[in-house]
Design a protein around this motif. Structure first.
Motif, PDB file in Angstrom:
ATOM      1  N   TYR A 111       0.854  -1.191   0.000  1.00  0.00           N
ATOM      2  CA  TYR A 111       0.000   0.000   0.000  1.00  0.00           C
ATOM      3  C   TYR A 111       0.887   1.237   0.000  1.00  0.00           C
ATOM      4  O   TYR A 111       1.773   1.384   0.833  1.00  0.00           O
ATOM      5  CB  TYR A 111      -0.925  -0.019   1.214  1.00  0.00           C
ATOM      6  N   GLU A 112       0.610   2.118  -0.925  1.00  0.00           N
ATOM      7  CA  GLU A 112       1.487   3.276  -1.132  1.00  0.00           C
ATOM      8  C   GLU A 112       1.119   4.468  -0.255  1.00  0.00           C
ATOM      9  O   GLU A 112       1.979   5.321   0.024  1.00  0.00           O
ATOM     10  CB  GLU A 112       1.437   3.718  -2.606  1.00  0.00           C
ATOM     11  N   TYR A 113      -0.124   4.567   0.133  1.00  0.00           N
ATOM     12  CA  TYR A 113      -0.581   5.740   0.862  1.00  0.00           C
ATOM     13  C   TYR A 113      -1.310   5.299   2.135  1.00  0.00           C
ATOM     14  O   TYR A 113      -2.041   4.306   2.124  1.00  0.00           O
ATOM     15  CB  TYR A 113      -1.516   6.588  -0.008  1.00  0.00           C
ATOM     16  N   TRP A 114      -1.113   6.106   3.182  1.00  0.00           N
ATOM     17  CA  TRP A 114      -1.667   5.769   4.492  1.00  0.00           C
ATOM     18  C   TRP A 114      -2.356   6.969   5.124  1.00  0.00           C
ATOM     19  O   TRP A 114      -1.881   8.094   4.993  1.00  0.00           O
ATOM     20  CB  TRP A 114      -0.547   5.287   5.422  1.00  0.00           C
ATOM     21  N   GLY A 115      -3.445   6.681   5.813  1.00  0.00           N
ATOM     22  CA  GLY A 115      -4.081   7.696   6.624  1.00  0.00           C
ATOM     23  C   GLY A 115      -3.324   7.874   7.937  1.00  0.00           C
ATOM     24  O   GLY A 115      -2.372   7.144   8.230  1.00  0.00           O
ATOM     25  N   GLN A 116      -3.769   8.799   8.732  1.00  0.00           N
ATOM     26  CA  GLN A 116      -3.045   9.168   9.950  1.00  0.00           C
ATOM     27  C   GLN A 116      -3.342   8.234  11.122  1.00  0.00           C
ATOM     28  O   GLN A 116      -2.653   8.283  12.124  1.00  0.00           O
ATOM     29  CB  GLN A 116      -3.377  10.619  10.364  1.00  0.00           C
ATOM     30  N   GLY A 117      -4.351   7.403  10.992  1.00  0.00           N
ATOM     31  CA  GLY A 117      -4.702   6.492  12.076  1.00  0.00           C
ATOM     32  C   GLY A 117      -5.741   7.075  13.001  1.00  0.00           C
ATOM     33  O   GLY A 117      -5.777   8.295  13.235  1.00  0.00           O
ATOM     34  N   THR A 118      -6.583   6.212  13.513  1.00  0.00           N
ATOM     35  CA  THR A 118      -7.590   6.618  14.483  1.00  0.00           C
ATOM     36  C   THR A 118      -7.625   5.554  15.584  1.00  0.00           C
ATOM     37  O   THR A 118      -7.626   4.355  15.304  1.00  0.00           O
ATOM     38  CB  THR A 118      -8.972   6.816  13.821  1.00  0.00           C
ATOM     39  N   LEU A 119      -7.612   6.008  16.817  1.00  0.00           N
ATOM     40  CA  LEU A 119      -7.475   5.105  17.953  1.00  0.00           C
ATOM     41  C   LEU A 119      -8.822   4.527  18.366  1.00  0.00           C
ATOM     42  O   LEU A 119      -9.798   5.255  18.561  1.00  0.00           O
ATOM     43  CB  LEU A 119      -6.847   5.841  19.135  1.00  0.00           C
ATOM     44  N   VAL A 120      -8.842   3.215  18.504  1.00  0.00           N
ATOM     45  CA  VAL A 120     -10.007   2.498  19.014  1.00  0.00           C
ATOM     46  C   VAL A 120      -9.608   1.824  20.320  1.00  0.00           C
ATOM     47  O   VAL A 120      -8.642   1.060  20.356  1.00  0.00           O
ATOM     48  CB  VAL A 120     -10.503   1.451  18.002  1.00  0.00           C
ATOM     49  N   THR A 121     -10.347   2.115  21.367  1.00  0.00           N
ATOM     50  CA  THR A 121     -10.098   1.509  22.667  1.00  0.00           C
ATOM     51  C   THR A 121     -11.352   0.765  23.104  1.00  0.00           C
ATOM     52  O   THR A 121     -12.433   1.355  23.173  1.00  0.00           O
ATOM     53  CB  THR A 121      -9.729   2.569  23.714  1.00  0.00           C
ATOM     54  N   VAL A 122     -11.178  -0.525  23.388  1.00  0.00           N
ATOM     55  CA  VAL A 122     -12.301  -1.357  23.814  1.00  0.00           C
ATOM     56  C   VAL A 122     -12.078  -1.736  25.278  1.00  0.00           C
ATOM     57  O   VAL A 122     -11.098  -2.409  25.601  1.00  0.00           O
ATOM     58  CB  VAL A 122     -12.431  -2.611  22.945  1.00  0.00           C
ATOM     59  N   SER A 123     -12.973  -1.315  26.120  1.00  0.00           N
ATOM     60  CA  SER A 123     -12.841  -1.599  27.547  1.00  0.00           C
ATOM     61  C   SER A 123     -13.583  -2.886  27.908  1.00  0.00           C
ATOM     62  O   SER A 123     -14.610  -3.209  27.312  1.00  0.00           O
ATOM     63  CB  SER A 123     -13.376  -0.435  28.365  1.00  0.00           C
TER      64      SER A 123
END
Length: 124
Positions: A111-123
């Motif tokens: 994959y040549e391009y990436w997004g910045q990421g988004t955090l998922v937290t599951v408690s």
């Protein structure tokens, strides 16, 4: 190609979240979109890929669904029955022509391009 991921947050185990990834800079219909995640101290992990065929990792099959809206240049990751082990930063990624070898769809290097990421937290 610019990718903007959103939709992460804190959710209880068993809950649901939907992530979005908006793309710009290229015709979206010709982009193969992948979702990956990375937990602290772990390697980036393949979740799924959407293009002519949709692929999923075994760890999420039956719980996560990838969809795309080419008119909105957006790919979605619907996550149901979330577990604490799903906690990670989630990334969308784009594979543009010439596409990576199809058998390599799980490999982040394809994959040549990436997004910045988004955090998922599951408690729990």
């Amino acid at each position: 190609v610019q990718l903007q991921a959103s939709g992460g947050g804190l959710v209880q185990a068993g809950g649901s979240l939907r992530l979005s990834c908006a793309a710009s800079g290229r015709s979206f219909s010709g982009i193969a979109m992948g979702w990956f995640r990375q937990a602290p101290g772990k390697a980036r992990e393949f979740i799924g890929r959407s293009f002519r065929t949709t692929y999923y990792a075994d760890s999420v099959k039956g719980r996560f669904t990838i969809s795309r809206d080419n008119a909105k240049s957006t790919v979605y990751l619907q996550m149901n029955s979330l577990r604490p082990e799903d906690t990670a930063t989630y990334y969308c990624a784009a594979d543009v022509p010439p596409y990576s070898i199809l058998s390599n769809y799980w490999n982040p290097d394809g994959y040549e391009y990436w997004g910045q990421g988004t955090l998922v937290t599951v408690s729990s």
